[in-house]
Design a protein around this motif. Structure first.
Motif, PDB file in Angstrom:
ATOM      1  N   LEU A  16      76.280  82.080  61.480  1.00  0.00           N
ATOM      2  CA  LEU A  16      75.507  81.543  60.859  1.00  0.00           C
ATOM      3  C   LEU A  16      75.967  80.287  60.196  1.00  0.00           C
ATOM      4  O   LEU A  16      75.060  79.092  60.434  1.00  0.00           O
ATOM      5  N   GLY A  17      76.461  80.631  59.123  1.00  0.00           N
ATOM      6  CA  GLY A  17      77.294  79.694  58.074  1.00  0.00           C
ATOM      7  C   GLY A  17      78.114  78.393  59.389  1.00  0.00           C
ATOM      8  O   GLY A  17      77.556  77.286  59.157  1.00  0.00           O
ATOM      9  N   ILE A  18      78.775  79.207  60.284  1.00  0.00           N
ATOM     10  CA  ILE A  18      79.416  77.664  61.044  1.00  0.00           C
ATOM     11  C   ILE A  18      78.565  77.064  61.379  1.00  0.00           C
ATOM     12  O   ILE A  18      78.355  75.872  62.261  1.00  0.00           O
ATOM     13  N   GLY A  19      77.604  77.598  62.375  1.00  0.00           N
ATOM     14  CA  GLY A  19      76.796  77.036  63.596  1.00  0.00           C
ATOM     15  C   GLY A  19      75.939  75.891  62.019  1.00  0.00           C
ATOM     16  O   GLY A  19      75.273  74.747  62.680  1.00  0.00           O
ATOM     17  N   SER A  20      75.314  76.183  61.090  1.00  0.00           N
ATOM     18  CA  SER A  20      74.246  75.645  60.517  1.00  0.00           C
ATOM     19  C   SER A  20      75.137  74.535  59.644  1.00  0.00           C
ATOM     20  O   SER A  20      74.847  73.362  60.110  1.00  0.00           O
ATOM     21  N   VAL A  21      76.316  74.806  59.749  1.00  0.00           N
ATOM     22  CA  VAL A  21      77.218  73.573  59.830  1.00  0.00           C
ATOM     23  C   VAL A  21      77.311  72.479  61.009  1.00  0.00           C
ATOM     24  O   VAL A  21      77.825  70.672  61.247  1.00  0.00           O
ATOM     25  N   VAL A  22      77.812  72.656  61.705  1.00  0.00           N
ATOM     26  CA  VAL A  22      77.698  72.320  63.401  1.00  0.00           C
ATOM     27  C   VAL A  22      76.459  71.481  63.993  1.00  0.00           C
ATOM     28  O   VAL A  22      76.038  70.215  63.447  1.00  0.00           O
ATOM     29  N   GLU A  23      75.424  72.247  63.465  1.00  0.00           N
ATOM     30  CA  GLU A  23      74.530  71.405  63.659  1.00  0.00           C
ATOM     31  C   GLU A  23      73.802  70.394  62.670  1.00  0.00           C
ATOM     32  O   GLU A  23      73.174  69.486  62.980  1.00  0.00           O
ATOM     33  N   ALA A  24      74.300  71.043  61.244  1.00  0.00           N
ATOM     34  CA  ALA A  24      74.166  69.643  60.182  1.00  0.00           C
ATOM     35  C   ALA A  24      74.937  67.901  60.254  1.00  0.00           C
ATOM     36  O   ALA A  24      74.752  67.145  60.283  1.00  0.00           O
ATOM     37  N   ILE A  25      76.276  68.651  61.162  1.00  0.00           N
ATOM     38  CA  ILE A  25      77.112  67.269  61.250  1.00  0.00           C
ATOM     39  C   ILE A  25      76.466  66.822  62.683  1.00  0.00           C
ATOM     40  O   ILE A  25      76.971  65.450  62.185  1.00  0.00           O
ATOM     41  N   GLY A  26      75.759  67.157  63.366  1.00  0.00           N
ATOM     42  CA  GLY A  26      75.174  67.189  64.315  1.00  0.00           C
ATOM     43  C   GLY A  26      74.290  65.901  64.217  1.00  0.00           C
ATOM     44  O   GLY A  26      73.594  64.589  64.796  1.00  0.00           O
ATOM     45  N   GLN A  27      73.286  66.920  62.929  1.00  0.00           N
ATOM     46  CA  GLN A  27      72.183  66.025  62.251  1.00  0.00           C
ATOM     47  C   GLN A  27      72.776  64.814  61.467  1.00  0.00           C
ATOM     48  O   GLN A  27      72.177  63.716  61.674  1.00  0.00           O
ATOM     49  N   THR A  28      73.167  64.542  60.615  1.00  0.00           N
ATOM     50  CA  THR A  28      73.868  63.684  60.326  1.00  0.00           C
ATOM     51  C   THR A  28      74.190  62.654  61.024  1.00  0.00           C
ATOM     52  O   THR A  28      74.068  61.392  60.915  1.00  0.00           O
ATOM     53  N   GLN A  29      75.034  62.666  62.473  1.00  0.00           N
ATOM     54  CA  GLN A  29      75.742  61.748  63.163  1.00  0.00           C
ATOM     55  C   GLN A  29      74.305  61.034  63.390  1.00  0.00           C
ATOM     56  O   GLN A  29      74.275  59.905  63.996  1.00  0.00           O
ATOM     57  N   GLN A  30      73.226  61.341  63.780  1.00  0.00           N
ATOM     58  CA  GLN A  30      72.058  61.376  64.883  1.00  0.00           C
ATOM     59  C   GLN A  30      71.106  60.491  63.725  1.00  0.00           C
ATOM     60  O   GLN A  30      71.079  58.944  64.314  1.00  0.00           O
ATOM     61  N   SER A  31      70.775  61.022  62.114  1.00  0.00           N
ATOM     62  CA  SER A  31      70.080  59.691  61.676  1.00  0.00           C
ATOM     63  C   SER A  31      70.601  58.914  61.102  1.00  0.00           C
ATOM     64  O   SER A  31      70.327  57.833  60.949  1.00  0.00           O
ATOM     65  N   LEU A  32      72.203  58.419  61.202  1.00  0.00           N
ATOM     66  CA  LEU A  32      72.379  57.665  61.100  1.00  0.00           C
ATOM     67  C   LEU A  32      72.824  57.151  61.671  1.00  0.00           C
ATOM     68  O   LEU A  32      72.673  54.851  61.165  1.00  0.00           O
ATOM     69  N   SER A  34      70.550  56.156  64.442  1.00  0.00           N
ATOM     70  CA  SER A  34      69.184  56.470  64.757  1.00  0.00           C
ATOM     71  C   SER A  34      69.488  56.633  66.114  1.00  0.00           C
ATOM     72  O   SER A  34      69.095  55.694  67.040  1.00  0.00           O
ATOM     73  N   SER A  35      70.466  57.844  66.935  1.00  0.00           N
ATOM     74  CA  SER A  35      69.968  57.081  68.446  1.00  0.00           C
ATOM     75  C   SER A  35      70.224  58.765  68.662  1.00  0.00           C
ATOM     76  O   SER A  35      70.608  60.156  68.070  1.00  0.00           O
ATOM     77  N   ASP A  36      70.710  59.141  70.484  1.00  0.00           N
ATOM     78  CA  ASP A  36      71.001  60.855  70.346  1.00  0.00           C
ATOM     79  C   ASP A  36      72.334  61.078  70.302  1.00  0.00           C
ATOM     80  O   ASP A  36      72.096  62.728  70.737  1.00  0.00           O
ATOM     81  N   LEU A  37      73.367  60.659  69.471  1.00  0.00           N
ATOM     82  CA  LEU A  37      74.657  60.593  68.963  1.00  0.00           C
ATOM     83  C   LEU A  37      74.272  61.450  68.570  1.00  0.00           C
ATOM     84  O   LEU A  37      74.008  62.267  67.475  1.00  0.00           O
ATOM     85  N   ILE A  42      73.983  69.341  67.911  1.00  0.00           N
ATOM     86  CA  ILE A  42      72.959  70.006  67.164  1.00  0.00           C
ATOM     87  C   ILE A  42      72.433  71.288  68.275  1.00  0.00           C
ATOM     88  O   ILE A  42      72.497  72.739  67.897  1.00  0.00           O
ATOM     89  N   VAL A  43      72.596  70.858  69.413  1.00  0.00           N
ATOM     90  CA  VAL A  43      72.133  72.046  70.304  1.00  0.00           C
ATOM     91  C   VAL A  43      73.471  73.465  70.203  1.00  0.00           C
ATOM     92  O   VAL A  43      72.978  74.303  69.975  1.00  0.00           O
ATOM     93  N   LYS A  44      74.819  72.740  70.062  1.00  0.00           N
ATOM     94  CA  LYS A  44      75.399  73.478  70.159  1.00  0.00           C
ATOM     95  C   LYS A  44      75.225  74.759  68.591  1.00  0.00           C
ATOM     96  O   LYS A  44      75.599  76.128  68.931  1.00  0.00           O
TER      97      LYS A  44
END
Length: 218
Positions: A16-32, A34-37, A42-44
């Motif tokens: 769960l901890g690993i998944g949350s980090v992977v998701e947060a990194i993906g969300q950071t890329q997306q938010s910074l 403003s694209s689908d990057l 986030i899916v993984k």
């Protein structure tokens, strides 16, 4: 191999901890950007989290002991399965977004985050009504942070659906990293919980109360 309930709790918590980090990194890329990057991450990440929550639910079920007070255990089991379902819905929703149906995908993602937040709240409440223990406050804090982060993600998606994309992305980013903090607090709580399962008896000659409640063996 017959993995014990305690092992499943620990393994599930780390996944769960690993998944949350992977998701947060993906969300950071997306938010910074403003694209689908980052959406692939986030899916993984959500898929990994769903697997971790499922292991925790199975572990809690293995440790369920009907001879002792059950309500807290039931809340924890239900909560873990709800979190797994919510994370799965998140993965499905974002995958739909990536296929080009952004609005439909966002709605499913929002629903998934709401389900995940509800599941974590169930687990936090289960800890709240349980007997006192060395890990009780950590468990409540960790699950409460995961719940808060999940609901923030749902709120962020709602802002995006209302075309307030900039503020929505900020809320998504904050919510994602709050979940990371919660997940690692929970890892600490579950580590102490499992260690308590093999702890010696207290001065009165009885097992520590929460150890006896959750992990009493025949």
């Amino acid at each position: 191999m017959n993995t014990s309930g305690e092992d499943l709790l620990i393994i599930g918590a780390w996944i769960l901890g690993i998944g949350s980090v992977v998701e947060a990194i993906g969300q950071t890329q997306q938010s910074l950007t403003s694209s689908d990057l980052g959406k692939d991450l986030i899916v993984k990440g959500n898929g990994i989290e769903a697997f971790g929550n499922s292991l925790q639910a199975i572990g809690r079920t293995k440790l369920f002991n009907p001879e002792y007070q059950q309500l807290s255990q039931i809340y924890s089991i239900i909560g873990a399965w709800l979190e797994a379902a919510g994370n799965t819905a998140n993965s499905v929703g974002i995958s739909i977004e990536l296929s080009g149906e952004e609005e439909e995908g966002l709605k499913i993602d929002t629903l998934g985050s709401g389900i995940q937040g509800t599941g974590a709240a169930f687990e936090a409440f289960g800890g709240y009504i349980s007997e006192d223990s060395p890990f009780r406050s950590l468990s409540i804090t960790g699950n409460s942070l995961i719940s808060l982060g999940s609901f923030l993600v749902a709120i962020g998606n709602i802002f995006i659906l209302q075309e307030h994309t900039e503020i929505g992305e900020i809320i998504l980013l904050v919510g994602g990293w709050i979940q990371v903090i919660g997940a690692f607090v929970l890892i600490n709580a579950i580590t102490i919980e499992v260690e308590s399962a093999s702890a010696p008896v207290n001065d009165s000659g009885n097992p520590y109360s929460y150890h006896h409640y959750h992990f009493a063996h025949p």
